[in-house]
Design an enzyme around this catalytic site. Structure first.
Site, PDB file in Angstrom:
ATOM      1  N   TRP A   1       0.791  -1.185  -0.154  1.00  0.00           N
ATOM      2  CA  TRP A   1       0.042  -0.014   0.102  1.00  0.00           C
ATOM      3  C   TRP A   1       0.892   1.274   0.131  1.00  0.00           C
ATOM      4  O   TRP A   1       1.966   1.277   0.848  1.00  0.00           O
ATOM      5  CB  TRP A   1      -0.864  -0.044   1.142  1.00  0.00           C
ATOM      6  CG  TRP A   1      -1.510   1.240   1.292  1.00  0.00           C
ATOM      7  CD1 TRP A   1      -2.711   1.793   0.530  1.00  0.00           C
ATOM      8  CD2 TRP A   1      -1.439   2.431   2.214  1.00  0.00           C
ATOM      9  NE1 TRP A   1      -3.206   2.864   1.001  1.00  0.00           N
ATOM     10  CE2 TRP A   1      -2.367   3.433   1.892  1.00  0.00           C
ATOM     11  CE3 TRP A   1      -0.255   2.652   3.029  1.00  0.00           C
ATOM     12  CZ2 TRP A   1      -2.225   4.667   2.482  1.00  0.00           C
ATOM     13  CZ3 TRP A   1      -0.264   3.626   3.671  1.00  0.00           C
ATOM     14  CH2 TRP A   1      -1.098   4.949   3.453  1.00  0.00           C
TER      15      TRP A   1
ATOM     16  N   TRP B   1     -14.663   4.779  -7.987  1.00  0.00           N
ATOM     17  CA  TRP B   1     -15.127   3.396  -7.527  1.00  0.00           C
ATOM     18  C   TRP B   1     -14.159   2.680  -6.799  1.00  0.00           C
ATOM     19  O   TRP B   1     -13.013   2.290  -7.311  1.00  0.00           O
ATOM     20  CB  TRP B   1     -15.451   2.687  -8.700  1.00  0.00           C
ATOM     21  CG  TRP B   1     -15.743   1.049  -8.231  1.00  0.00           C
ATOM     22  CD1 TRP B   1     -15.243   0.005  -7.630  1.00  0.00           C
ATOM     23  CD2 TRP B   1     -16.962   0.535  -8.839  1.00  0.00           C
ATOM     24  NE1 TRP B   1     -15.856  -1.006  -7.758  1.00  0.00           N
ATOM     25  CE2 TRP B   1     -17.294  -0.695  -8.178  1.00  0.00           C
ATOM     26  CE3 TRP B   1     -18.250   0.914  -9.425  1.00  0.00           C
ATOM     27  CZ2 TRP B   1     -18.159  -1.632  -8.162  1.00  0.00           C
ATOM     28  CZ3 TRP B   1     -19.483   0.062  -9.586  1.00  0.00           C
ATOM     29  CH2 TRP B   1     -19.491  -1.159  -9.070  1.00  0.00           C
ATOM     30  N   ASP B   2     -14.177   3.012  -5.427  1.00  0.00           N
ATOM     31  CA  ASP B   2     -13.100   2.545  -4.521  1.00  0.00           C
ATOM     32  C   ASP B   2     -13.300   1.041  -4.065  1.00  0.00           C
ATOM     33  O   ASP B   2     -14.461   0.631  -4.031  1.00  0.00           O
ATOM     34  CB  ASP B   2     -13.177   3.458  -3.435  1.00  0.00           C
ATOM     35  CG  ASP B   2     -11.571   3.590  -2.929  1.00  0.00           C
ATOM     36  OD1 ASP B   2     -10.818   2.879  -2.981  1.00  0.00           O
ATOM     37  OD2 ASP B   2     -11.389   4.756  -2.015  1.00  0.00           O
ATOM     38  N   MET B   3     -12.412   0.354  -3.367  1.00  0.00           N
ATOM     39  CA  MET B   3     -12.430  -0.840  -2.655  1.00  0.00           C
ATOM     40  C   MET B   3     -11.398  -0.978  -1.822  1.00  0.00           C
ATOM     41  O   MET B   3     -10.179  -0.820  -2.174  1.00  0.00           O
ATOM     42  CB  MET B   3     -11.881  -1.981  -4.184  1.00  0.00           C
ATOM     43  CG  MET B   3     -12.558  -3.326  -3.593  1.00  0.00           C
ATOM     44  SD  MET B   3     -11.368  -4.043  -2.467  1.00  0.00           S
ATOM     45  CE  MET B   3      -9.869  -4.352  -3.699  1.00  0.00           C
TER      46      MET B   3
ATOM     47  N   ASP C   1      -2.358   5.917  -3.271  1.00  0.00           N
ATOM     48  CA  ASP C   1      -2.813   6.814  -1.972  1.00  0.00           C
ATOM     49  C   ASP C   1      -1.520   7.567  -1.569  1.00  0.00           C
ATOM     50  O   ASP C   1      -1.545   8.522  -0.755  1.00  0.00           O
ATOM     51  CB  ASP C   1      -3.028   6.125  -0.842  1.00  0.00           C
ATOM     52  CG  ASP C   1      -4.782   5.770  -0.832  1.00  0.00           C
ATOM     53  OD1 ASP C   1      -5.235   6.264  -1.740  1.00  0.00           O
ATOM     54  OD2 ASP C   1      -5.194   4.883  -0.124  1.00  0.00           O
TER      55      ASP C   1
ATOM     56  N   ASP D   1     -15.211  13.173  -2.516  1.00  0.00           N
ATOM     57  CA  ASP D   1     -14.757  11.806  -2.164  1.00  0.00           C
ATOM     58  C   ASP D   1     -15.543  11.421  -0.852  1.00  0.00           C
ATOM     59  O   ASP D   1     -16.657  11.940  -0.726  1.00  0.00           O
ATOM     60  CB  ASP D   1     -13.167  12.081  -1.576  1.00  0.00           C
ATOM     61  CG  ASP D   1     -12.413  10.764  -1.872  1.00  0.00           C
ATOM     62  OD1 ASP D   1     -12.594   9.892  -1.104  1.00  0.00           O
ATOM     63  OD2 ASP D   1     -11.854  10.479  -2.886  1.00  0.00           O
TER      64      ASP D   1
HETATM   65  C1  GLA Z   1      -9.083   5.172  -0.210  1.00  0.00           C
HETATM   66  C2  GLA Z   1      -8.684   6.035  -1.331  1.00  0.00           C
HETATM   67  C3  GLA Z   1      -8.662   7.508  -1.032  1.00  0.00           C
HETATM   68  C4  GLA Z   1     -10.078   7.977  -0.460  1.00  0.00           C
HETATM   69  C5  GLA Z   1     -10.234   6.936   0.841  1.00  0.00           C
HETATM   70  C6  GLA Z   1     -11.503   7.484   1.340  1.00  0.00           C
HETATM   71  O1  GLA Z   1      -8.157   5.235   0.700  1.00  0.00           O
HETATM   72  O2  GLA Z   1      -7.399   5.521  -2.074  1.00  0.00           O
HETATM   73  O3  GLA Z   1      -8.170   8.101  -2.107  1.00  0.00           O
HETATM   74  O4  GLA Z   1     -10.729   8.044  -1.458  1.00  0.00           O
HETATM   75  O5  GLA Z   1     -10.200   5.725   0.392  1.00  0.00           O
HETATM   76  O6  GLA Z   1     -11.775   6.743   2.100  1.00  0.00           O
END
Ligand code: GLA
Length: 729
Positions: free
Chosen positions: A199, A477-479, A548, A366
Site C-alpha cells: 500500500w 469506484w473505490d475498494m 494513495d 470523496d
Molecule cells: C481510499 C482511497 C482514497 C480515499 C479514501 C476515502 O483510501 O484510495 O483516495 O478515497 O479511500 O476513504
C-alpha cells in the site's frame, strides 16, 4: 497473417514484425516452436533437438525415446503422461484421477477477435485489425474439450491468448487450475522483471536473473493487489530501456492471480499465468464451459520502452471503453486530503470556487457524503446523501458546482458494507463469511458477496438512484480491503472454491452494466490507491487512482513502474499539500506539479488555504497542462533514467508527428560537486530541427549528444522541464 502448413503441421502467426510458431507433433501433442521477431519463412529444417534423457518418460505412441513431454517445449502442458514440470491445467475427474490427455483435434482461423463471455478482453473495431486461431483439443476418455485462442494483432507486436474448457462428458469434473497462457522457451538466460509493492508503494520494478527452480508470483487477496501486479517480463540479461529483447505478459483480470515461472533441469523456461490455483475448485458440470481470462503477450526487440509503448497503444486502442480511446481527461480536484470526512456543503463550495479560479475542470467529492459517515466505521452500503452535511443533497450540490462551470463527480465503495449500516442490519447474510466463525474486519468493514445477483442489484439500484437524480460527470469506484473468510451463503459446499472468481465475474457484470447505462460518466478505479490497478479494471474504467501516496518522490517510482504496461492516460496523479500526508516530506510545488502532470493531472489539497503565490503557480501548471494535454496524456512515453538505480531520473513524451516533446528531469538528493548530467533524448526525428528555449538543435544532436542539465541546479528534489518544438526548415 495465420497460416497452416499441412505437410509440416505448423501454424505460423505473423504480422510485419513478429512470429509465433506452433507445431502438431505425431500423436497430436502441441509443441511450441518460437515467439519473437518475425521469421519470413520458417523452413523447419532445424527442429529443436529432442534428446533421449534418463528419467524422462515417453508418452503413449511416442515415435522414439527422445520424445518426452518432460523435455518437449509445449503450448499448454498437462500432467500425468510424463511432464513433471508445472502444468497449465489440473482437473479432477469423477474417478478421482487427475490424468487427462488432450490431443489436437482440429483448428479454425477467424478474422478479427471473439469477445470473452463475461470477462474483459482486448477488442478490435475493424476485423482487419486482428486474426484469431482456435485450436481444438480433446481428451477422449473424459470427453473434455479444450479450445485455445490465439489472436495476433495487425499493427501491434501482440498476441493474446486464452483457453476454454467444455465438459462433454456425463460427469461433473473439478477444475483446480486452468491457466490463460502457458509457453515454453528454449534454453537461454533471462532476467525476470516484476512489479512488486505495498500500500502506498505500488508497482516498484524488481529485476533479477532467473535461476533454476520455480518462482510463483501471486495474489490470494481477492484482488490483483498492491503487492504483486499481474504482469511479468522475460528479458535478455543485456536488455535495457532501449535495446534487447523483452516479452511482456499482462493478465486481464482483477482477482486472485498466479504467475509461475519455472526454469527446468535443462534451463528451459516455462511461464504460466492465470487465475490463482490456490483454493480454486470449479465444478464443471456436463455441457458447461469455463473460460479463462485473457493474457496479452507483447514482444519487443528494442528494449523495455518499446514493450511499454505497445502495451500503452493496445490499452488505448483495444482495451479501454471505445468512447475513451482518445478522450482527453479533465483536470480534477478531490477533497479527500483537503477535508477528509470533515466537510459540509459550504466548505465544498468554497473549495470548488477556489478550484475554478485556478482553472480546474472537475470537482470530486470523496468519501463521507452518504449515510452517517463521519469516519470509516460506518455507513458503507447506505448510498443515500447525508443532509446534515449536504443541505441540498448531492443533486443540489451538483447543480451549484455545475453553475460555477465545473464538472462534478462523487465517490462510491460499492463492494463494501459497514456493520453499522442499514444494509447490514437488513441483510447480515450478504457478506462473505464462514458460518459459525467470526468475521475479520479490514478498515472496519466487510466485503459484500458480489457473486450474488441480488446483492449487486441492491447496490446497483442505490447507485443509479443517485446517478439519476444528480447530474454526475464522474464516479470514483473505490475498494478498500481484501477478502477474508471467502465463503458464500448461497453456494453448496462443493462450490465454495468458486466464490473468489464468481465475485470477480459479478464485479465485471456490475461494471459493464453501470458504465454502459451512463456512458457519459468518467469512472476512475481505486483500491486504497493502486490496489486493483490492472488490465481487467481498465477495460471498464479508463483511469485509476495510482497510489494513495501523493508524495512526489515516492510517486516517481510508482509512476515509473506503472508505466511498464499501463498508459499515462490511465494514471490518476495529484498535487497535494506539504508536508506530505504519507511521507511527511516537503517538496516544491514545481516537482509536485511535474510528477502529477506526468499522469492525469489533479489536485488534492485545500486551495482555500493556499497563498496567492501558490495559487498563481498552480494556475500556471494548469495552463501549461491544458496547452499540452494531448501530448502528456496520449503522446509516446519514453523512460530515460530510472529511479530504481539512479539519483537522476528522467522521462519524456513525444507527439505522434514527432514535432513536439516534453522532457522531465528529477534529482533525488543534492550532492556537492555534482557531476554534469546529460539527457540523451529519444523518439525525435533525427532530421528535424527543434527549438528549446532560445536555441535550435538537430533531433540527432538531442538524441546522440543529448542536452545538459543546468549545472547550477541545487537542492534535494530538484526538477527541470524542457519543452521542445520542431521548427520549419
Ligand atoms: C481510499 C482511497 C482514497 C480515499 C479514501 C476515502 O483510501 O484510495 O483516495 O478515497 O479511500 O476513504
Amino acid at each position: 497473417m495465420i497460416t497452416f502448413d499441412e505437410d509440416k503441421q505448423i501454424f505460423h502467426l505473423t504480422n510485419n514484425r513478429i512470429s509465433y510458431l506452433i507445431q502438431i507433433k505425431p500423436g497430436g501433442y502441441l509443441a511450441h516452436i518460437y515467439f519473437g521477431k518475425k521469421i519470413a519463412h520458417y523452413s523447419s529444417s532445424y527442429d529443436y533437438p529432442q534428446v533421449d534423457r534418463s528419467f524422462s518418460p515417453n508418452p503413449p505412441h511416442a515415435v522414439d525415446r527422445g520424445f518426452s513431454l518432460d523435455t518437449l517445449l509445449q503450448e499448454y502442458p498437462g500432467h500425468g503422461f510424463g511432464d513433471f514440470r508445472e502444468p497449465a491445467y489440473n482437473i479432477r475427474l469423477n474417478d478421482g484421477s487427475r490424468v487427462t490427455d488432450f490431443r489436437y483435434h482440429d483448428y479454425q482461423i477467424r478474422p478479427g477477435k471473439p469477445q470473452l463471455a463475461g470477462l474483459p478482453a482486448t477488442y478490435v473495431s475493424d476485423e482487419h485489425d486482428a486474426q484469431t486461431l482456435v485450436l481444438h483439443l480433446l481428451d477422449q476418455v473424459s470427453q473434455l474439450e479444450l479450445k485455445m485462442y490465439y489472436t495476433i494483432f495487425t499493427k501491434q507486436n501482440v498476441i493474446t491468448r486464452s483457453a476454454k474448457l467444455t465438459n462433454h462428458g456425463n460427469d461433473t469434473v473439478e477444475v483446480n487450475r486452468l491457466t490463460s497462457v502457458a509457453i515454453d522457451f528454449p534454453a537461454a538466460s533471462y532476467d525476470l522483471i516484476q512489479l512488486r509493492g505495498a500500500w502506498a508503494r505500488e508497482r516498484n520494478i524488481v529485476r533479477e536473473p532467473l535461476n533454476l527452480g520455480i518462482k510463483v508470483l501471486d495474489s490470494k487477496r481477492g484482488a490483483s493487489g498492491h503487492q504483486q501486479n499481474p504482469f511479468v517480463a522475460l528479458v535478455q540479461p543485456e536488455t535495457t530501456e532501449f535495446q534487447g529483447e523483452a516479452i511482456g505478459f499482462g493478465l486481464i483480470y482483477s482477482g486472485n492471480h498466479e504467475t509461475i515461472i519455472q526454469r527446468d533441469q535443462y534451463a528451459q523456461t516455462r511461464v504460466l499465468m492465470g487465475i490463482n490455483s490456490f483454493n480454486f475448485a470449479w465444478q464443471l458440470q456436463p455441457e458447461t464451459a469455463f473460460q479463462t481470462p485473457e493474457v496479452v503477450l507483447v514482444y519487443s526487440d528494442a528494449g523495455l520502452n518499446a514493450m511499454s509503448q505497445t502495451f500503452h497503444d493496445l490499452c488505448n486502442q483495444h482495451l479501454v471503453p471505445r468512447r475513451f480511446q482518445q478522450r482527453q481527461r479533465p483536470i480534477l480536484i478531490n477533497n479527500w486530503e483537503a477535508t477528509y470526512f470533515n466537510f459540509d456543503e459550504n466548505k465544498i463550495l468554497k473549495l470548488a470556487q477556489a478550484a475554478k479560479e485556478v482553472g480546474i475542470e472537475l470537482f470530486v467529492l470523496d468519501d463521507g457524503w452518504f449515510g452517517a459517515r463521519n469516519d470509516d466505521r460506518t455507513s458503507l452500503g447506505d448510498w443515500f446523501e447525508n443532509k446534515a452535511k449536504l443541505s441540498h443533497g448531492v443533486s443540489g450540490l451538483s447543480a451549484q458546482i455545475h453553475q460555477m462551470g465545473l464538472q462534478f463527480g462523487i465517490w462510491f465503495e460499492p463492494e463494501m458494507i459497514s456493520e453499522d449500516s442499514d444494509l447490514f442490519r437488513n441483510h447480515p447474510d450478504w457478506v462473505l463469511e464462514v458460518p459459525r466463525r467470526e468475521r475479520s474486519v479490514g478498515r472496519n468493514q466487510y466485503v459484500l458477496d458480489f457473486s450474488r445477483a441480488e446483492v449487486r442489484a441492491n447496490i446497483f439500484k442505490q447507485m443509479t438512484t443517485i446517478l439519476d437524480q444528480a447530474n454526475l460527470d464522474y464516479i470514483k469506484w473505490d475498494m478498500n480491503r481484501n477478502m477474508t473468510e471467502v465463503y458464500s451463503q448461497v453456494l453448496p459446499a462443493l462450490q465454495q472454491g468458486e466464490v473468489a472468481h464468481r465475485y470477480i465475474l459479478g464485479l465485471y457484470d456490475f461494471l459493464s452494466k453501470i458504465t454502459q447505462a451512463y456512458p457519459q460518466v468518467l469512472f476512475e478505479g481505486c483500491a486504497g490507491g493502486g490496489g486493483r490497478f490492472d488490465l481487467g479494471i481498465l477495460y471498464y474504467l479508463p483511469q485509476s487512482w495510482t497510489s494513495d501516496n501523493t508524495d512526489a518522490i515516492s510517486r516517481i517510482k510508482v509512476q515509473y513502474g506503472t508505466s511498464l504496461l499501463y498508459p499515462i492516460s490511465s494514471m490518476g496523479a495529484h498535487v497535494s499539500a506539504v508536508p506530505n500526508e504519507q511521507t511527511h516530506r516537503v517538496t516544491s510545488l514545481a516537482i509536485r506539479g511535474n510528477v502529477a502532470m506526468s499522469g492525469v493531472l489533479g489536485y488534492e489539497l485545500d486551495l482555500t488555504k493556499a497563498t496567492a503565490d501558490e495559487k498563481q503557480a498552480i494556475a500556471e501548471q494548469i495552463k501549461f497542462y491544458k496547452a499540452h494535454r494531448q501530448l502528456l496524456q496520449f503522446g509516446k512515453f519514453y523512460r530515460l533514467m530510472s529511479p530504481f538505480n539512479h539519483n537522476d531520473v528522467a522521462w519524456m513524451f513525444v507527439s505522434e508527428q514527432q514535432d513536439e516533446a516534453i522532457v522531465f528531469y528529477f534529482r533525488m538528493s543534492a550532492e556537492a560537486s555534482y557531476p554534469l548530467v546529460t539527457l540523451k533524448l529519444a523518439g525525435l526525428d533525427p532530421a528535424k530541427h527543434y527549438r528549446l528555449g532560445n536555441a535550435v538543435y538537430g533531433g540527432d544532436e538531442l538524441m546522440n549528444i543529448g542536452l545538459y542539465v543546468d549545472p547550477n541546479l541545487t537542492g534535494d528534489y530538484a526538477t527541470q522541464r524542457y519543452v521542445i518544438k520542431a521548427i520549419e526548415d
